[in-house]
Design a protein around this motif. Structure first.
Motif, PDB file in Angstrom:
ATOM      1  N   ALA A 168      16.295  -8.916  -1.173  1.00 56.10           N
ATOM      2  CA  ALA A 168      15.385  -7.992  -0.509  1.00 56.10           C
ATOM      3  C   ALA A 168      14.041  -8.697  -0.368  1.00 56.10           C
ATOM      4  CB  ALA A 168      15.234  -6.717  -1.322  1.00 56.10           C
ATOM      5  N   LEU A 169      13.303  -8.339   0.682  1.00 58.87           N
ATOM      6  CA  LEU A 169      12.008  -8.963   0.927  1.00 58.87           C
ATOM      7  C   LEU A 169      10.908  -8.123   0.282  1.00 58.87           C
ATOM      8  CD1 LEU A 169      11.073 -11.461   2.740  1.00 58.87           C
ATOM      9  CD2 LEU A 169      10.206  -9.729   4.307  1.00 58.87           C
ATOM     10  N   LEU A 170      10.150  -8.758  -0.612  1.00 61.57           N
ATOM     11  CA  LEU A 170       9.059  -8.067  -1.295  1.00 61.57           C
ATOM     12  C   LEU A 170       7.763  -8.480  -0.608  1.00 61.57           C
ATOM     13  CD1 LEU A 170       8.357  -6.283  -3.763  1.00 61.57           C
ATOM     14  CD2 LEU A 170       8.151  -8.385  -5.085  1.00 61.57           C
ATOM     15  N   ILE A 171       7.133  -7.532   0.090  1.00 65.31           N
ATOM     16  CA  ILE A 171       5.995  -7.888   0.931  1.00 65.31           C
ATOM     17  C   ILE A 171       4.855  -6.912   0.662  1.00 65.31           C
ATOM     18  CG2 ILE A 171       6.961  -6.554   2.894  1.00 65.31           C
ATOM     19  CD1 ILE A 171       5.878  -8.727   4.755  1.00 65.31           C
ATOM     20  N   SER A 224      10.267  -6.531   8.471  1.00 62.56           N
ATOM     21  CA  SER A 224      11.473  -6.052   9.125  1.00 62.56           C
ATOM     22  C   SER A 224      12.017  -7.102  10.095  1.00 62.56           C
ATOM     23  CB  SER A 224      11.107  -4.761   9.862  1.00 62.56           C
ATOM     24  OG  SER A 224      12.239  -3.992  10.094  1.00 62.56           O
ATOM     25  N   ILE A 225      11.128  -7.710  10.856  1.00 63.79           N
ATOM     26  CA  ILE A 225      11.526  -8.775  11.788  1.00 63.79           C
ATOM     27  C   ILE A 225      12.139  -9.947  11.021  1.00 63.79           C
ATOM     28  CG2 ILE A 225      10.639 -10.530  13.402  1.00 63.79           C
ATOM     29  CD1 ILE A 225       8.437  -8.405  14.156  1.00 63.79           C
ATOM     30  N   TYR A 226      11.475 -10.321   9.930  1.00 56.35           N
ATOM     31  CA  TYR A 226      11.953 -11.453   9.125  1.00 56.35           C
ATOM     32  C   TYR A 226      13.362 -11.188   8.578  1.00 56.35           C
ATOM     33  CZ  TYR A 226      11.851 -15.366   5.871  1.00 56.35           C
ATOM     34  OH  TYR A 226      12.127 -16.524   5.205  1.00 56.35           O
ATOM     35  N   MET A 227      13.552 -10.008   7.994  1.00 54.15           N
ATOM     36  CA  MET A 227      14.859  -9.705   7.393  1.00 54.15           C
ATOM     37  C   MET A 227      15.957  -9.648   8.451  1.00 54.15           C
ATOM     38  SD  MET A 227      14.925  -9.776   4.227  1.00 54.15           S
ATOM     39  CE  MET A 227      16.315  -8.919   3.475  1.00 54.15           C
ATOM     40  N   GLU A 228      15.623  -9.125   9.620  1.00 51.10           N
ATOM     41  CA  GLU A 228      16.630  -9.017  10.672  1.00 51.10           C
ATOM     42  C   GLU A 228      16.965 -10.394  11.250  1.00 51.10           C
ATOM     43  OE1 GLU A 228      16.525  -5.612  12.929  1.00 51.10           O
ATOM     44  OE2 GLU A 228      18.188  -6.273  14.190  1.00 51.10           O
ATOM     45  N   ARG A 229      15.925 -11.181  11.553  1.00 51.98           N
ATOM     46  CA  ARG A 229      16.142 -12.447  12.248  1.00 51.98           C
ATOM     47  C   ARG A 229      16.522 -13.609  11.342  1.00 51.98           C
ATOM     48  NH1 ARG A 229      15.366 -12.369  17.794  1.00 51.98           N
ATOM     49  NH2 ARG A 229      15.086 -10.178  18.324  1.00 51.98           N
ATOM     50  N   PRO A 256       8.212 -13.127  -0.682  1.00 49.00           N
ATOM     51  CA  PRO A 256       9.396 -13.758  -1.274  1.00 49.00           C
ATOM     52  C   PRO A 256      10.625 -12.847  -1.198  1.00 49.00           C
ATOM     53  CG  PRO A 256       7.996 -12.870  -3.001  1.00 49.00           C
ATOM     54  CD  PRO A 256       7.272 -12.648  -1.699  1.00 49.00           C
ATOM     55  N   LEU A 257      11.788 -13.462  -1.231  1.00 48.89           N
ATOM     56  CA  LEU A 257      13.039 -12.702  -1.351  1.00 48.89           C
ATOM     57  C   LEU A 257      13.335 -12.540  -2.830  1.00 48.89           C
ATOM     58  CD1 LEU A 257      15.140 -14.510   1.397  1.00 48.89           C
ATOM     59  CD2 LEU A 257      14.436 -12.109   1.448  1.00 48.89           C
ATOM     60  N   ILE A 258      13.679 -11.323  -3.236  1.00 48.70           N
ATOM     61  CA  ILE A 258      14.068 -11.121  -4.630  1.00 48.70           C
ATOM     62  C   ILE A 258      15.518 -10.677  -4.671  1.00 48.70           C
ATOM     63  CG2 ILE A 258      11.747 -10.583  -5.488  1.00 48.70           C
ATOM     64  CD1 ILE A 258      12.514  -7.618  -5.386  1.00 48.70           C
ATOM     65  N   PRO A 259      16.232 -11.043  -5.746  1.00 49.12           N
ATOM     66  CA  PRO A 259      17.650 -10.690  -5.823  1.00 49.12           C
ATOM     67  C   PRO A 259      17.835  -9.216  -6.185  1.00 49.12           C
ATOM     68  CG  PRO A 259      16.981 -11.893  -7.799  1.00 49.12           C
ATOM     69  CD  PRO A 259      15.781 -11.842  -6.905  1.00 49.12           C
ATOM     70  N   THR A 260      18.842  -8.576  -5.610  1.00 51.40           N
ATOM     71  CA  THR A 260      19.217  -7.221  -6.024  1.00 51.40           C
ATOM     72  C   THR A 260      20.740  -7.192  -6.131  1.00 51.40           C
ATOM     73  OG1 THR A 260      19.732  -6.139  -3.919  1.00 51.40           O
ATOM     74  CG2 THR A 260      17.393  -6.399  -4.455  1.00 51.40           C
ATOM     75  N   ALA A 261      21.240  -6.091  -6.616  1.00 56.46           N
ATOM     76  CA  ALA A 261      22.693  -5.963  -6.779  1.00 56.46           C
ATOM     77  C   ALA A 261      23.408  -6.034  -5.429  1.00 56.46           C
ATOM     78  CB  ALA A 261      23.028  -4.662  -7.491  1.00 56.46           C
ATOM     79  N   LYS A 262      22.685  -5.779  -4.337  1.00 57.75           N
ATOM     80  CA  LYS A 262      23.318  -5.820  -3.011  1.00 57.75           C
ATOM     81  C   LYS A 262      22.830  -6.982  -2.152  1.00 57.75           C
ATOM     82  CE  LYS A 262      23.963  -0.806  -2.801  1.00 57.75           C
ATOM     83  NZ  LYS A 262      23.190   0.390  -2.423  1.00 57.75           N
ATOM     84  N   GLY A 263      22.312  -8.035  -2.763  1.00 53.74           N
ATOM     85  CA  GLY A 263      21.806  -9.167  -1.986  1.00 53.74           C
ATOM     86  C   GLY A 263      20.291  -9.188  -2.004  1.00 53.74           C
ATOM     87  N   ILE A 296      14.696  -0.658  -7.186  1.00 52.59           N
ATOM     88  CA  ILE A 296      14.593  -1.938  -6.474  1.00 52.59           C
ATOM     89  C   ILE A 296      15.759  -2.867  -6.834  1.00 52.59           C
ATOM     90  CG2 ILE A 296      13.203  -4.035  -6.161  1.00 52.59           C
ATOM     91  CD1 ILE A 296      10.694  -2.250  -6.406  1.00 52.59           C
ATOM     92  N   PRO A 297      16.053  -3.068  -8.143  1.00 52.90           N
ATOM     93  CA  PRO A 297      17.153  -3.989  -8.477  1.00 52.90           C
ATOM     94  C   PRO A 297      18.522  -3.507  -7.990  1.00 52.90           C
ATOM     95  CG  PRO A 297      15.759  -3.563 -10.403  1.00 52.90           C
ATOM     96  CD  PRO A 297      15.360  -2.571  -9.355  1.00 52.90           C
ATOM     97  N   LYS A 298      18.661  -2.216  -7.775  1.00 52.67           N
ATOM     98  CA  LYS A 298      19.939  -1.686  -7.274  1.00 52.67           C
ATOM     99  C   LYS A 298      20.195  -2.095  -5.828  1.00 52.67           C
ATOM    100  CE  LYS A 298      19.744   2.745  -9.655  1.00 52.67           C
ATOM    101  NZ  LYS A 298      19.454   4.148  -9.297  1.00 52.67           N
ATOM    102  N   GLY A 299      19.108  -2.440  -5.119  1.00 59.60           N
ATOM    103  CA  GLY A 299      19.288  -2.827  -3.720  1.00 59.60           C
ATOM    104  C   GLY A 299      19.175  -1.656  -2.767  1.00 59.60           C
ATOM    105  N   ASP A 300      18.339  -0.678  -3.094  1.00 61.18           N
ATOM    106  CA  ASP A 300      18.208   0.510  -2.244  1.00 61.18           C
ATOM    107  C   ASP A 300      17.358   0.295  -0.985  1.00 61.18           C
ATOM    108  OD1 ASP A 300      19.795   1.772  -4.001  1.00 61.18           O
ATOM    109  OD2 ASP A 300      18.360   3.291  -4.661  1.00 61.18           O
ATOM    110  N   ALA A 301      16.720  -0.874  -0.857  1.00 62.30           N
ATOM    111  CA  ALA A 301      15.968  -1.176   0.369  1.00 62.30           C
ATOM    112  C   ALA A 301      16.023  -2.672   0.644  1.00 62.30           C
ATOM    113  CB  ALA A 301      14.521  -0.709   0.237  1.00 62.30           C
ATOM    114  N   ASP A 302      15.844  -3.049   1.921  1.00 64.07           N
ATOM    115  CA  ASP A 302      15.860  -4.468   2.301  1.00 64.07           C
ATOM    116  C   ASP A 302      14.456  -5.037   2.420  1.00 64.07           C
ATOM    117  OD1 ASP A 302      18.749  -4.454   2.714  1.00 64.07           O
ATOM    118  OD2 ASP A 302      18.280  -3.157   4.414  1.00 64.07           O
ATOM    119  N   VAL A 303      13.509  -4.190   2.833  1.00 62.93           N
ATOM    120  CA  VAL A 303      12.112  -4.607   2.946  1.00 62.93           C
ATOM    121  C   VAL A 303      11.302  -3.672   2.054  1.00 62.93           C
ATOM    122  CG1 VAL A 303      10.143  -4.898   4.489  1.00 62.93           C
ATOM    123  CG2 VAL A 303      12.451  -5.394   5.325  1.00 62.93           C
ATOM    124  N   ILE A 304      10.701  -4.247   1.012  1.00 59.68           N
ATOM    125  CA  ILE A 304       9.996  -3.445   0.020  1.00 59.68           C
ATOM    126  C   ILE A 304       8.502  -3.652   0.214  1.00 59.68           C
ATOM    127  CG2 ILE A 304       9.646  -3.135  -2.470  1.00 59.68           C
ATOM    128  CD1 ILE A 304      12.621  -4.295  -2.637  1.00 59.68           C
TER     129      ILE A 304
END
Lengths: 335, 335
Positions: free
Chosen positions: A141-144, A165-170, A132-139, A219-227
């Motif tokens: 992020a994918l929690l996988i 990584s592929i999912y978030m990019e594409r 799932p995608l979860i909300p962060t302060a920077k948009g 995590i909520p700060k948005g320090d990564a896109d794929v977690i």
């Protein structure tokens, strides 16, 4: 014809079925000519619901499925026994190439089990994560992984990192997404056995942008896109996100209603507050994909409204156009 | 004399040392005649700081320790090598019965390692968990374990449940506290290997009020008083609590400042909002006990102010008066 995607929608899945999935399907077809829908479920129920709407009759078809898998049924048993359930019938359409994708707001467990056993994994994929995608302060992020793959191994986590990584990019459009592994400290030597084993493997992957460990605090700060994490931890993060946000916002509301003064203030701040908190709304994301399968399976939230179902159907187009599964295959075979 | 508790306070530990721990110690002594404090650290620094305050000179003594263990030092190595650090010197006082408790806002890792290797565990205790109180909609709950005991076994979790139950009943004053295990579903057959193995063992314990699984979503609601999990998961829960609350409240603030209308509203709601959110403030709890040791060790937050240090010292009295360690011994030996 080839650029039209055929999405199977589970008409019987979720708290608001059959109304929400059927309205969601109609809206998706009416707004986007690239989508055709197959509604799977009890024909009579579907027909009488569909009668409420105007749409192109050739673009929504019905496939009958007599059974429904309930939220409280043990998933493995349900998938095995209920061959005539909307989930099994719908997934079989994807498996046999009669449709491209399956969307359901039904039992998460049954969808996870069905994904692995009915649709089946891409050759080379060891486990199929729910992401799932979860909300962060920077948009978002994918929690996988947040699925049912408990007690995962390091090699699984490496695949999750690549697929995510592929999912978030594409699909989400984040260039060179930052991949991080959930840990209890930022240093490389920290963590449990699984993380310590996975960390150096991720560091070696040249096809992902691995940025190291992420503490849950960041995590909520948005320090990564794929977690990246194993499913038990992912599930705890996802559920705590929902629960804590609800409790905290409940407390804010309680505070606002506690005096006349604050009630007047509440009226003044309402529109501004609504728009900032909207960014933190998980429901906007539509659904969570189950990655690495021979076809796309999207799990929508059990409480999905028609809007979320439409969003879940919509995201299937991009999945198809971007050829995510081909990308996954290439990427995993190279290794 | 026997009902006076002697608390060693690490004068050099934490972001605000030595000011905060020293002021915290002075305030604790001045407010409560049952507490004597030993300040451990660099004598000159402590003396010049103490000179600012008025207090009974006989009730605060100084024990010199030349070294300081930094936040970024590998804990095991630091405890082994830095025999003259405030943490090791202070813990040795507890170990040799010269003091009852040790309070520090220093490196969590070093305190955890020092607790196990310097102070030592009560005979029969397999692991010593770090158990902070976290806020919920129904008051504080004990999250056990959040320490460094990764890759725990079922028998450890059972001991955590028992120790946590005693702590909540005796120190926090919750009668017959509800004990739950963190899981990814409410049903008994759900979970990873560790949870599946622990669940039936907890069910058999007659001396605790086991209420079953708790999903992370329900933790903030206050559905359990003692929340049992292994340290990796506990750490994720604790850190996500902090991070998500900070991000969400930041978003609320951002919303409030976004227009003139909302700014006026913000002024009106401020007092009401502050008082409801106060209930959700983790810093109020003072410190997290490290349970099951031959003496009490309390870990205060790294960013503790003097108020939190005073609170951490204060909670040692009750720990002593309620004879928590004797209770733990009795309870674990019966099994």
């Amino acid at each position: 014809m080839s650029d039209i995607i055929k999405v199977v929608v589970d008409a019987m899945g979720g708290d608001n079925a059959p109304e929400a999935p059927i309205k969601g399907a109609v809206d998706a077809v009416n707004e986007n000519e690239k989508i055709n829908v197959v509604l799977v479920g009890r024909t009579d129920d579907i027909k009488s619901e569909l009668a409420k709407y105007t749409y192109d009759k050739e673009r929504i078809t019905i496939v009958h499925a007599e059974d429904i898998i309930g939220f409280d049924e043990p998933p493995v048993m349900a998938i095995r026994k209920k061959k005539q359930s909307s989930i099994v019938v719908g997934m079989n359409l994807v498996k046999h190439g009669e449709a491209d994708a399956f969307v359901s707001a039904g039992s998460t467990g049954a969808i996870l089990v069905g994904g692995q056993f009915v649709v089946g994994r891409i050759k080379g994929v060891e486990r199929s994560p729910l992401a799932p995608l979860i909300p962060t302060a920077k948009g978002p992020a994918l929690l996988i992984d947040c699925g049912a793959n408990v007690d995962a191994r390091a090699s699984h986590l490496v695949q999750f990192a690549k697929m995510g990584s592929i999912y978030m990019e594409r699909i989400v459009g984040i260039k060179n997404p930052r991949v991080a592994i959930v840990n209890i400290g930022a240093e490389e030597e920290k963590g449990n056995m699984l993380v310590k084993e996975t960390y150096p493997l991720l560091k070696e992957c040249k096809d992902i942008n691995f940025v190291g460990s992420i503490e849950a605090r960041d995590i909520p700060k948005g320090d990564a896109d794929v977690i990246v994490c194993e499913a038990f931890v992912g599930n705890v993060i996802l559920k705590l996100y929902e629960g804590l946000a609800a409790t905290l916002l409940g407390k804010v509301k309680e505070g606002l209603m506690s005096s006349l003064r604050s009630k007047i203030g509440a009226l003044l701040i309402k529109p501004a507050l609504k728009s900032t908190l909207k960014q933190f709304d998980t429901s906007d994301q539509g659904g969570a994909p189950l990655l690495g399968l021979n076809g796309l399976v999207v799990k929508a939230h059990g409480s999905s409204t028609s809007v979320e179902i439409t969003q879940a159907i919509r995201q299937c187009i991009q999945f198809n156009e971007e050829k995510i599964n081909e990308k996954i295959k290439e990427n995993l075979i190279i290794e």
